[in-house]
Enzyme design. Structure first.
Site, PDB file in Angstrom:
ATOM      1  N   GLY A  31       0.809  -1.218   0.000  1.00  0.00           N
ATOM      2  CA  GLY A  31       0.000   0.000   0.000  1.00  0.00           C
ATOM      3  C   GLY A  31       0.837   1.261   0.000  1.00  0.00           C
TER       4      GLY A  31
ATOM      5  N   PHE B  90       0.553   6.644  -2.808  1.00  0.00           N
ATOM      6  CA  PHE B  90      -0.401   7.732  -2.613  1.00  0.00           C
ATOM      7  C   PHE B  90      -0.868   8.228  -3.972  1.00  0.00           C
ATOM      8  CE2 PHE B  90      -1.214  12.369  -1.863  1.00  0.00           C
ATOM      9  CZ  PHE B  90      -2.313  12.208  -1.050  1.00  0.00           C
TER      10      PHE B  90
ATOM     11  N   VAL C 101      -5.569   4.485  -5.958  1.00  0.00           N
ATOM     12  CA  VAL C 101      -6.662   4.057  -5.085  1.00  0.00           C
ATOM     13  C   VAL C 101      -6.618   2.556  -4.828  1.00  0.00           C
ATOM     14  CG1 VAL C 101      -9.173   3.928  -4.876  1.00  0.00           C
ATOM     15  CG2 VAL C 101      -8.107   5.988  -5.817  1.00  0.00           C
TER      16      VAL C 101
ATOM     17  N   SER D 171      -4.086   0.487  -4.938  1.00  0.00           N
ATOM     18  CA  SER D 171      -2.941   0.137  -4.111  1.00  0.00           C
ATOM     19  C   SER D 171      -3.237   0.404  -2.641  1.00  0.00           C
ATOM     20  CB  SER D 171      -1.705   0.938  -4.560  1.00  0.00           C
ATOM     21  OG  SER D 171      -0.629   0.753  -3.667  1.00  0.00           O
TER      22      SER D 171
ATOM     23  N   GLU E 116       7.729   8.802 -15.660  1.00  0.00           N
ATOM     24  CA  GLU E 116       7.070   7.545 -15.310  1.00  0.00           C
ATOM     25  C   GLU E 116       7.034   6.559 -16.482  1.00  0.00           C
ATOM     26  OE1 GLU E 116       5.445   6.883 -12.087  1.00  0.00           O
ATOM     27  OE2 GLU E 116       6.695   8.563 -11.461  1.00  0.00           O
TER      28      GLU E 116
ATOM     29  N   ARG F  37       2.878  13.004 -11.490  1.00  0.00           N
ATOM     30  CA  ARG F  37       4.166  12.303 -11.470  1.00  0.00           C
ATOM     31  C   ARG F  37       5.038  12.590 -12.695  1.00  0.00           C
ATOM     32  NH1 ARG F  37       2.617   6.280  -9.162  1.00  0.00           N
ATOM     33  NH2 ARG F  37       1.059   6.930  -7.628  1.00  0.00           N
TER      34      ARG F  37
ATOM     35  N   HIS G 141      -1.636   7.818 -13.590  1.00  0.00           N
ATOM     36  CA  HIS G 141      -0.935   7.756 -14.876  1.00  0.00           C
ATOM     37  C   HIS G 141      -1.950   7.910 -15.999  1.00  0.00           C
ATOM     38  CE1 HIS G 141       2.419   5.151 -12.923  1.00  0.00           C
ATOM     39  NE2 HIS G 141       2.840   6.385 -13.057  1.00  0.00           N
TER      40      HIS G 141
ATOM     41  N   ASN H 277      -3.031  -4.610  -6.431  1.00  0.00           N
ATOM     42  CA  ASN H 277      -1.881  -3.782  -6.074  1.00  0.00           C
ATOM     43  C   ASN H 277      -1.846  -2.492  -6.877  1.00  0.00           C
ATOM     44  OD1 ASN H 277       0.143  -3.623  -4.217  1.00  0.00           O
ATOM     45  ND2 ASN H 277       1.638  -4.768  -5.382  1.00  0.00           N
TER      46      ASN H 277
ATOM     47  N   CYS I 160      -0.455  -1.925 -17.464  1.00  0.00           N
ATOM     48  CA  CYS I 160       0.681  -1.689 -16.572  1.00  0.00           C
ATOM     49  C   CYS I 160       1.723  -2.796 -16.702  1.00  0.00           C
ATOM     50  CB  CYS I 160       0.225  -1.614 -15.119  1.00  0.00           C
ATOM     51  SG  CYS I 160      -0.657  -0.106 -14.681  1.00  0.00           S
TER      52      CYS I 160
END
EC number: 3.5.3.23
Length: 447
Positions: free
Chosen positions: A20, A23, A26, A28, A174, A214, A250, A362, A368
């Site tokens: 977790g 930040f 959601v 995760s 990223e 990010r 992202h 996760n 991803c």
């Protein structure tokens, strides 16, 4: 000459866990500290890879990172044997300890940004590992990612590798999660869309207020320069700050593209019309801009199901397939939208659902899990052949997982020094299977 878009999926590591840590992500946060199943996660990922290979795509494998990251803990002042380092860190700095155990490298879309040879001035495929500076646990990845990519794409005649951008939030990068390439055919020159969340050097520009942006504009520009992209090969577009504040950390959580199709939510971008016009003009052909209205799918439901964190792949000209997580199938509204979409007049003709729940919990979906690399047949021939999925490699990796992975892993298990030894044994064997050489710190006498 033939051309391919190869998907390199991240192999889930033997210490896959739910810490977790992220930040703004959601999924995760909502599953923090739950027990995970490394074996199930790895096999789900492998099954998706095999299914895509079986429908005719070229599929590759990207090795995971070593975790727990003992070397980062030592850099932060924890000393003694590995067991002592783990125990001290877990007791004295539990948040830092969990960060150094992160399983996030499984999301290969964040490993790097890739520009195909058709787009670059020197005619090589360019790779830049993402620095991932916004999250400490992810900032530990780029050096090992770079070594793994160099071992996979080693031929200097065809491939060029760059160091990751400076480790500073002004150049937060990223990777492919905020980068999409459009083209008429994978072998033709394309247009690369760089999506960013904020301007690092101009605080007067719009930016999210709750969650961090990010990817910076400056980082995206730097990648385009490093890769030798001409002005005609790059477009820059800002992500909607309001949608970042709704948990869209992202761009690949709110949009996905392939060839001449961009599938996106209506709240995805800030002032997209000029960028879309520029994209179409530079591409020199009409695009299919498929905008999903909030009335059909809310941002909350898009994040919950990862409707846009799907793979959009081409099986034959004019026939694309969405590779979606089963969460999309289980949500009545999202499933209904997708059923309507494949009946409409766009190249998207099918949806295929895959169970990747261990990854979804996760915070990452099918998109991803993969890094897209467009290659011609000569370049594909120059790739390390041991990382290209075959029936033999699929069977070998499943045997490897059965041999080395635990069925269940709780966060408290990460302190177990036996787990570290198990992981290193597994990874050492994996580098031999994939013929990567010594890419991990423990193999390079880093202690």
């Amino acid at each position: 000459m033939q051309h391919f878009e190869v998907n390199f999926d991240g192999l889930v590591g033997p210490t896959h866990n739910y810490a977790g840590l992220s930040f703004g992500n959601v999924a995760s946060l909502s599953n923090a500290k739950s027990a995970s199943s490394p074996k199930s996660a790895a096999k789900q990922g492998l099954q998706k890879m095999k299914a895509l290979q079986e429908i005719g795509l070229v599929q590759g494998v990207l090795a995971p990172q070593e975790r727990p990251d003992i070397y980062a803990l030592r850099r932060l002042g924890f000393s003694g044997s590995d067991q002592v380092v783990l125990e001290k860190a877990a007791k004295e700095a539990p948040a830092i300890f969990r960060a150094c155990c992160s399983a996030s490298s499984m999301w290969t879309a964040n490993a790097a940004t890739v520009s195909p040879s058709a787009d670059t001035r020197n005619g090589k495929v360019h790779f830049t590992p993402a620095n991932l500076t916004n999250k400490f646990h992810r900032s530990l990845e780029p050096e090992t990612s770079g070594r793994i990519l160099r071992a996979m794409f080693a031929n200097e005649r065809f491939f060029e590798h760059h160091q990751h951008l400076p480790d500073n939030e002004h150049f937060g990068d990223e990777g492919a999660a905020n980068h999409t390439r459009f083209c008429s055919d994978y072998g033709n020159a394309g247009v690369e869309l760089f999506v960013y969340g904020r301007h690092a050097f101009d605080s007067s520009k719009p930016a999210p207020q709750i969650y961090p942006a990010r990817q910076t504009f400056e980082a995206s520009q730097a990648i385009a320069r490093l890769h030798g992209l001409a002005d005609d090969n790059a477009v820059f577009l800002q992500q909607n700050p309001a949608v970042i504040d709704q948990g869209v950390f992202h761009n690949d959580v709110i949009a996905v593209g392939n060839q001449n199709v961009l599938f996106y939510h209506e709240q995805a971008f800030l002032n997209e019309a000029p960028a879309f016009a520029e994209l179409e003009a530079k591409l020199g052909q009409p695009m299919h801009f498929i905008k999903v209205p909030s009335a059909a799918v809310s941002v909350e439901d898009a994040v919950r199901t990862y409707l846009f964190n799907t793979q959009l792949v081409t099986l034959k000209p004019g026939h694309m397939v969405i590779i979606a997580p089963t969460e999309c199938e289980e949500h009545a509204g999202v499933k209904a939208y997708l059923e309507q979409l494949v009946q409409s007049n766009t190249p998207i003709k099918e949806v295929r659902y895959f169970d990747v729940k261990q990854s979804m919990r996760n915070g990452g979906g099918p998109a991803c899990l993969r890094l897209r690399v467009a290659l011609n047949d000569q370049e594909l021939e120059a790739v390390n052949p041991n990382v290209i999925l075959t029936d033999h490699l699929f069977a070998r990796l499943n045997q490897w997982v059965d041999k080395h992975y635990r069925d269940e892993l709780a966060v408290r298990d990460l302190i177990d020094p036996n787990l570290l030894d198990e992981s290193r044994t597994a990874l050492d064997e994996l580098t031999q299977i994939l013929n990567l050489g010594s890419v991990y710190p423990f193999q390079r006498n880093a202690l």
